[in-house]
Design an enzyme around this catalytic site. Structure first.
Site, PDB file in Angstrom:
ATOM      1  N   PRO A 230       0.820  -1.214   0.000  1.00 51.35           N
ATOM      2  CA  PRO A 230       0.000   0.000   0.000  1.00 51.35           C
ATOM      3  C   PRO A 230       0.856   1.268   0.000  1.00 51.35           C
ATOM      4  O   PRO A 230       2.084   1.201  -0.093  1.00 51.35           O
ATOM      5  CB  PRO A 230      -0.758  -0.120   1.314  1.00 51.35           C
ATOM      6  CG  PRO A 230       0.220  -0.777   2.231  1.00 51.35           C
ATOM      7  CD  PRO A 230       1.037  -1.709   1.377  1.00 51.35           C
TER       8      PRO A 230
ATOM      9  N   LYS B  65       4.896  -4.992  -6.548  1.00 52.13           N
ATOM     10  CA  LYS B  65       4.079  -3.915  -7.114  1.00 52.13           C
ATOM     11  C   LYS B  65       3.781  -2.887  -6.032  1.00 52.13           C
ATOM     12  O   LYS B  65       3.011  -3.146  -5.110  1.00 52.13           O
ATOM     13  CB  LYS B  65       2.757  -4.432  -7.672  1.00 52.13           C
ATOM     14  CG  LYS B  65       2.066  -3.357  -8.511  1.00 52.13           C
ATOM     15  CD  LYS B  65       0.579  -3.569  -8.696  1.00 52.13           C
ATOM     16  CE  LYS B  65      -0.260  -2.981  -7.586  1.00 52.13           C
ATOM     17  NZ  LYS B  65      -0.188  -1.503  -7.467  1.00 52.13           N
ATOM     18  N   PRO B  66       4.396  -1.705  -6.129  1.00 54.69           N
ATOM     19  CA  PRO B  66       4.049  -0.660  -5.167  1.00 54.69           C
ATOM     20  C   PRO B  66       2.655  -0.119  -5.475  1.00 54.69           C
ATOM     21  O   PRO B  66       2.118  -0.346  -6.564  1.00 54.69           O
ATOM     22  CB  PRO B  66       5.118   0.411  -5.404  1.00 54.69           C
ATOM     23  CG  PRO B  66       5.678   0.145  -6.753  1.00 54.69           C
ATOM     24  CD  PRO B  66       5.398  -1.291  -7.111  1.00 54.69           C
TER      25      PRO B  66
ATOM     26  N   GLU C  58     -10.890  -5.768   1.671  1.00 55.01           N
ATOM     27  CA  GLU C  58     -11.618  -6.062   0.433  1.00 55.01           C
ATOM     28  C   GLU C  58     -10.694  -6.684  -0.608  1.00 55.01           C
ATOM     29  O   GLU C  58     -10.994  -7.728  -1.193  1.00 55.01           O
ATOM     30  CB  GLU C  58     -12.238  -4.773  -0.134  1.00 55.01           C
ATOM     31  CG  GLU C  58     -13.521  -4.366   0.548  1.00 55.01           C
ATOM     32  CD  GLU C  58     -14.428  -5.560   0.854  1.00 55.01           C
ATOM     33  OE1 GLU C  58     -14.777  -6.289  -0.106  1.00 55.01           O
ATOM     34  OE2 GLU C  58     -14.760  -5.792   2.031  1.00 55.01           O
TER      35      GLU C  58
ATOM     36  N   GLU D 181      -1.838  -8.870   5.312  1.00 55.79           N
ATOM     37  CA  GLU D 181      -1.826  -7.917   6.428  1.00 55.79           C
ATOM     38  C   GLU D 181      -2.858  -6.851   6.089  1.00 55.79           C
ATOM     39  O   GLU D 181      -2.647  -6.077   5.162  1.00 55.79           O
ATOM     40  CB  GLU D 181      -0.424  -7.333   6.590  1.00 55.79           C
ATOM     41  CG  GLU D 181      -0.197  -6.773   7.981  1.00 55.79           C
ATOM     42  CD  GLU D 181      -0.640  -5.331   8.109  1.00 55.79           C
ATOM     43  OE1 GLU D 181      -1.851  -5.122   8.370  1.00 55.79           O
ATOM     44  OE2 GLU D 181       0.190  -4.447   7.954  1.00 55.79           O
TER      45      GLU D 181
ATOM     46  N   CYS E  55      -2.181   1.062   9.415  1.00 54.40           N
ATOM     47  CA  CYS E  55      -3.031  -0.133   9.565  1.00 54.40           C
ATOM     48  C   CYS E  55      -3.327  -0.409  11.035  1.00 54.40           C
ATOM     49  O   CYS E  55      -4.400  -0.881  11.370  1.00 54.40           O
ATOM     50  CB  CYS E  55      -2.387  -1.335   8.894  1.00 54.40           C
ATOM     51  SG  CYS E  55      -0.702  -1.605   9.401  1.00 54.40           S
TER      52      CYS E  55
ATOM     53  N   GLU F 158     -12.777   0.547   8.888  1.00 53.03           N
ATOM     54  CA  GLU F 158     -11.462   1.177   8.817  1.00 53.03           C
ATOM     55  C   GLU F 158     -11.558   2.459   7.982  1.00 53.03           C
ATOM     56  O   GLU F 158     -11.948   2.423   6.824  1.00 53.03           O
ATOM     57  CB  GLU F 158     -10.440   0.219   8.194  1.00 53.03           C
ATOM     58  CG  GLU F 158      -9.037   0.798   8.212  1.00 53.03           C
ATOM     59  CD  GLU F 158      -7.962  -0.181   7.740  1.00 53.03           C
ATOM     60  OE1 GLU F 158      -8.150  -0.802   6.680  1.00 53.03           O
ATOM     61  OE2 GLU F 158      -6.938  -0.309   8.444  1.00 53.03           O
TER      62      GLU F 158
HETATM   63  P1  NAP Z   1      -5.967  -1.411  -1.585  1.00 48.67           P
HETATM   64  O1  NAP Z   1      -6.936  -1.193  -2.664  1.00 48.67           O
HETATM   65  O2  NAP Z   1      -6.140  -2.570  -0.690  1.00 48.67           O
HETATM   66  O3  NAP Z   1      -4.516  -1.493  -2.266  1.00 48.67           O
HETATM   67  C1  NAP Z   1      -3.394  -2.124  -1.726  1.00 48.67           C
HETATM   68  C2  NAP Z   1      -2.564  -2.668  -2.876  1.00 48.67           C
HETATM   69  O4  NAP Z   1      -3.294  -3.683  -3.567  1.00 48.67           O
HETATM   70  C3  NAP Z   1      -2.238  -1.623  -3.917  1.00 48.67           C
HETATM   71  O5  NAP Z   1      -0.952  -1.853  -4.430  1.00 48.67           O
HETATM   72  C4  NAP Z   1      -3.297  -1.867  -4.948  1.00 48.67           C
HETATM   73  O6  NAP Z   1      -3.005  -1.354  -6.202  1.00 48.67           O
HETATM   74  C5  NAP Z   1      -3.370  -3.368  -4.955  1.00 48.67           C
HETATM   75  N1  NAP Z   1      -4.579  -3.918  -5.543  1.00 48.67           N
HETATM   76  C6  NAP Z   1      -5.794  -3.331  -5.677  1.00 48.67           C
HETATM   77  N2  NAP Z   1      -6.654  -4.152  -6.317  1.00 48.67           N
HETATM   78  C7  NAP Z   1      -5.978  -5.286  -6.597  1.00 48.67           C
HETATM   79  C8  NAP Z   1      -6.316  -6.518  -7.255  1.00 48.67           C
HETATM   80  N3  NAP Z   1      -7.518  -6.736  -7.757  1.00 48.67           N
HETATM   81  N4  NAP Z   1      -5.359  -7.464  -7.360  1.00 48.67           N
HETATM   82  C9  NAP Z   1      -4.126  -7.262  -6.870  1.00 48.67           C
HETATM   83  N5  NAP Z   1      -3.748  -6.120  -6.263  1.00 48.67           N
HETATM   84  C10 NAP Z   1      -4.654  -5.147  -6.116  1.00 48.67           C
HETATM   85  O7  NAP Z   1      -5.851  -0.120  -0.747  1.00 48.67           O
HETATM   86  P2  NAP Z   1      -6.011   1.354  -1.288  1.00 48.67           P
HETATM   87  O8  NAP Z   1      -6.820   1.423  -2.544  1.00 48.67           O
HETATM   88  O9  NAP Z   1      -4.694   1.915  -1.410  1.00 48.67           O
HETATM   89  O10 NAP Z   1      -6.814   2.001  -0.097  1.00 48.67           O
HETATM   90  C11 NAP Z   1      -8.191   1.676   0.150  1.00 48.67           C
HETATM   91  C12 NAP Z   1      -8.426   1.456   1.615  1.00 48.67           C
HETATM   92  O11 NAP Z   1      -7.691   0.315   2.040  1.00 48.67           O
HETATM   93  C13 NAP Z   1      -7.915   2.538   2.545  1.00 48.67           C
HETATM   94  O12 NAP Z   1      -8.774   3.587   2.722  1.00 48.67           O
HETATM   95  C14 NAP Z   1      -7.698   1.777   3.819  1.00 48.67           C
HETATM   96  O13 NAP Z   1      -8.862   1.642   4.564  1.00 48.67           O
HETATM   97  C15 NAP Z   1      -7.269   0.442   3.361  1.00 48.67           C
HETATM   98  N6  NAP Z   1      -5.811   0.288   3.428  1.00 48.67           N
HETATM   99  C16 NAP Z   1      -5.305  -0.450   4.426  1.00 48.67           C
HETATM  100  C17 NAP Z   1      -3.954  -0.621   4.516  1.00 48.67           C
HETATM  101  C18 NAP Z   1      -3.337  -1.421   5.589  1.00 48.67           C
HETATM  102  O14 NAP Z   1      -2.131  -1.409   5.772  1.00 48.67           O
HETATM  103  N7  NAP Z   1      -4.093  -2.162   6.308  1.00 48.67           N
HETATM  104  C19 NAP Z   1      -3.109  -0.026   3.602  1.00 48.67           C
HETATM  105  C20 NAP Z   1      -3.661   0.722   2.576  1.00 48.67           C
HETATM  106  C21 NAP Z   1      -5.018   0.849   2.506  1.00 48.67           C
HETATM  107  P3  NAP Z   1      -3.383   0.178  -6.566  1.00 48.67           P
HETATM  108  O15 NAP Z   1      -3.768   0.881  -5.337  1.00 48.67           O
HETATM  109  O16 NAP Z   1      -2.125   0.662  -7.151  1.00 48.67           O
HETATM  110  O17 NAP Z   1      -4.512   0.124  -7.533  1.00 48.67           O
END
Ligand code: NAP
Ligand code: MG
Length: 500
Positions: free
Chosen positions: A164, A189-190, A245, A264, A298, A396
């Site tokens: 993330p 993949k960042p 999700e 995680e 997180c 969250e």
């Molecule tokens: P996210 O959608 O879960 O993204 C995390 C990573 O997964 C990113 O690199 C993302 O790529 C990738 N990803 C997204 N869809 C995917 C798929 N279908 N297959 C494989 N990889 C995929 O998180 P976010 O969009 O950055 O944030 C959304 C919410 O997630 C936040 O508001 C927060 O609540 C939560 N979040 C939680 C954490 C944690 O450490 N627990 C960290 C970040 C976010 P891209 O984003 O580049 O599209």
């Protein structure tokens, strides 16, 4: 370096934008399709860079490179050599601390002092696994005298890693370091929002002795670059940090190939204050627990549980202190909170502020600061009289939003603390050692702090219970995620088996 001759469909909008390339097979390359996406400074809303937008064909190229590097030598490199590579990489991070920290702040928004801590933690992580590489031992097993049996540890193979945007370089280190120590090769993949710091560090990969293909960085979004990584034949394991999700989606998509998965996934962590806690420290700890890194953490202590006899005083003191938090550009050292990472994340948090205003009372904040014309800022926000079943107590938010919930006694605190689907972290504040330890044992969380919240050490395991995921990062647990165990049995008895 290869140069794409194709036009970038979304050209940089600022003259200052740097065109980055991703890192595959030891080379900086563009996406095969020639597409690129914009990367922003969340404090100015300006495009500061462009990065290649990967599709399945680019992920395939990276996974093939990692596959070749694994079977072509990395698997059989000595542990000493792998360790030295990681130690040299740590030195580079330390040498480039100021430059990398500034880039991290420009790209993620976080205060510069926090980026500097992140760079130190990143270097420490590479050092820790540099040392651990030579301590991955097998075991000899006590089988009968006419045999020898042992368990060997072997690398899983190519690891796909998806991270993330909240701790960009540190999350990359938490993933890359244990994988390399174990002898795996990597496709990382960042997050699309924050690819810059790891691409900058990749400039040093060859110099520190990482052979081509051992670490590959593919940039792009989740559906375009993350999804094909999860289902690629050559990838044996997926390590993911992010939302629940996407975590569920990854688990489903990895199921067909029975791919190893570690997740995680964040949480809704309780930060519990008993009335005998040191009051001043407790108030600071409550704010730090959820406002550090703009709440994009997180393990954020987003549910603050306060014992009824100090509740009113606590809410007032926390609100008064929150009003003094300076929000602004992370590059200005007087600011304690920067902008959120993206317009989408700002909108998400603003929406939760709206929900919170319906569900509870506002002690401070609840909107966006008026003084900034640009930048994805939100106010540090404290809601109180929150019911634990409210959305702002269960979902969250990933922003600087605290939900304060009163409790009566120890049993009440434990019941409320455990009543979410998540179980990543928790903290308990009390001067009573009997009570503090009873609560520690009763909490369903992978990380529990006493009289503090958020200190994180590479030596200690990191990961969650329940819907916060499974698998552990950091410490010796971190390297386990990248190892297989092979049982070997050697018969020493030369007599015929004689069964048939
Ligand atoms: P996210 O959608 O879960 O993204 C995390 C990573 O997964 C990113 O690199 C993302 O790529 C990738 N990803 C997204 N869809 C995917 C798929 N279908 N297959 C494989 N990889 C995929 O998180 P976010 O969009 O950055 O944030 C959304 C919410 O997630 C936040 O508001 C927060 O609540 C939560 N979040 C939680 C954490 C944690 O450490 N627990 C960290 C970040 C976010 P891209 O984003 O580049 O599209
Ligand atoms: Mg996303």
């Amino acid at each position: 370096m290869t140069t794409s001759t194709k036009p970038r469909p979304r050209a940089a909008k600022s003259a200052k934008a740097t065109a980055y390339r991703m890192y595959i097979g030891g080379k900086f390359v563009d996406a095969k399709g020639g597409r690129a996406f914009d990367v922003y400074d969340p404090a100015t809303e300006e495009v500061i860079a462009t990065c290649p937008e990967s599709a399945a064909e680019d992920v395939d190229r990276a996974a093939q490179a990692a596959h070749r590097a694994f079977y072509g030598g990395w698997k059989t490199t000595t542990a000493q050599e792998r360790g030295r590579v990681l130690l040299r990489l740590a030195e580079r991070v330390r040498a480039r601390r100021a430059e990398l920290a500034e880039l991290e702040t420009r790209n993620s928004g976080k205060p510069i002092a926090e980026s500097e801590f992140d760079m130190d933690d990143t270097a420490t992580c590479f050092e820790y696994y540099g040392g651990l590489a030579t301590k991955i031992n097998g075991e000899v097993l006590p089988v009968p005298a006419d045999a020898v049996a042992f368990a060997m540890r072997e690398p899983v193979g190519v690891a796909g890693q998806i991270i993330p945007w909240n701790y960009p370089l540190m999350m990359a280190a938490w993933k890359i370091a244990p994988a390399l120590a174990a002898g795996c090769t990597v496709v990382l993949k960042p997050a699309e929002q924050t690819p810059l710091s790891i691409l900058e560090l990749a400039r040093d990969f060859e110099d520190v002795g990482i052979p081509p293909g051992v670490v590959n960085i593919v940039t792009g979004d989740g559906p375009g670059a993350g999804a094909p990584l999860v289902t690629h034949d050559a990838v044996r394991k997926i390590a993911f940090t992010g939302s629940a999700e996407v975590g569920k989606l990854i688990m489903r998509n990895a199921a067909d190939q029975l791919k190893r998965v570690s997740l995680e996934l964040g949480g809704k962590s309780p930060n519990i204050f008993f009335s005998d806690a040191d009051f001043e420290n407790a108030v600071d700890g409550a704010l730090f627990g959820v406002f550090v890194n703009q709440g994009e953490v997180c393990s954020a202590g987003s549910r603050v549980l306060v014992q009824k006899d100090i509740y009113k005083k606590f809410v007032d003191a926390a609100a008064a202190k929150a009003r003094t938090i300076k929000v602004g550009s992370g590059l200005d050292r007087s600011n304690k909170m920067g902008p959120l990472v993206s317009a989408a994340q700002r909108d998400r948090v603003v929406n939760y502020q709206k929900v919170g205003r319906r569900e509870a009372k506002v002690a401070v904040g609840g909107g966006v600061p008026k003084e900034h014309e640009r930048g994805w800022y939100v106010e540090p926000t404290i809601f109180y009289d929150v019911d634990n079943s409210a959305r702002i107590a269960q979902e969250e938010i990933f922003g600087p939003v605290m939900s304060v919930i009163p409790f009566k006694d120890e049993a009440d605190a434990i019941r409320i603390a455990n009543a979410t689907p998540y179980g990543l972290a928790a903290a308990v504040w009390s001067r009573d050692i009997f009570r503090a330890f009873r609560v520690v044992k009763a909490l369903e969380a992978g990380i529990v702090w006493v009289n503090h919240m958020q200190p994180t050490f590479v030596e200690a395991p990191w990961g969650g219970y329940k819907a916060s995921g499974f698998g552990r990062e950091l410490g010796h647990w971190g390297v386990e995620e990248y190892l297989e165990t092979k049982q070997v049995y050697i018969n020493l008895d030369e007599k015929p088996i004689g069964w048939y």
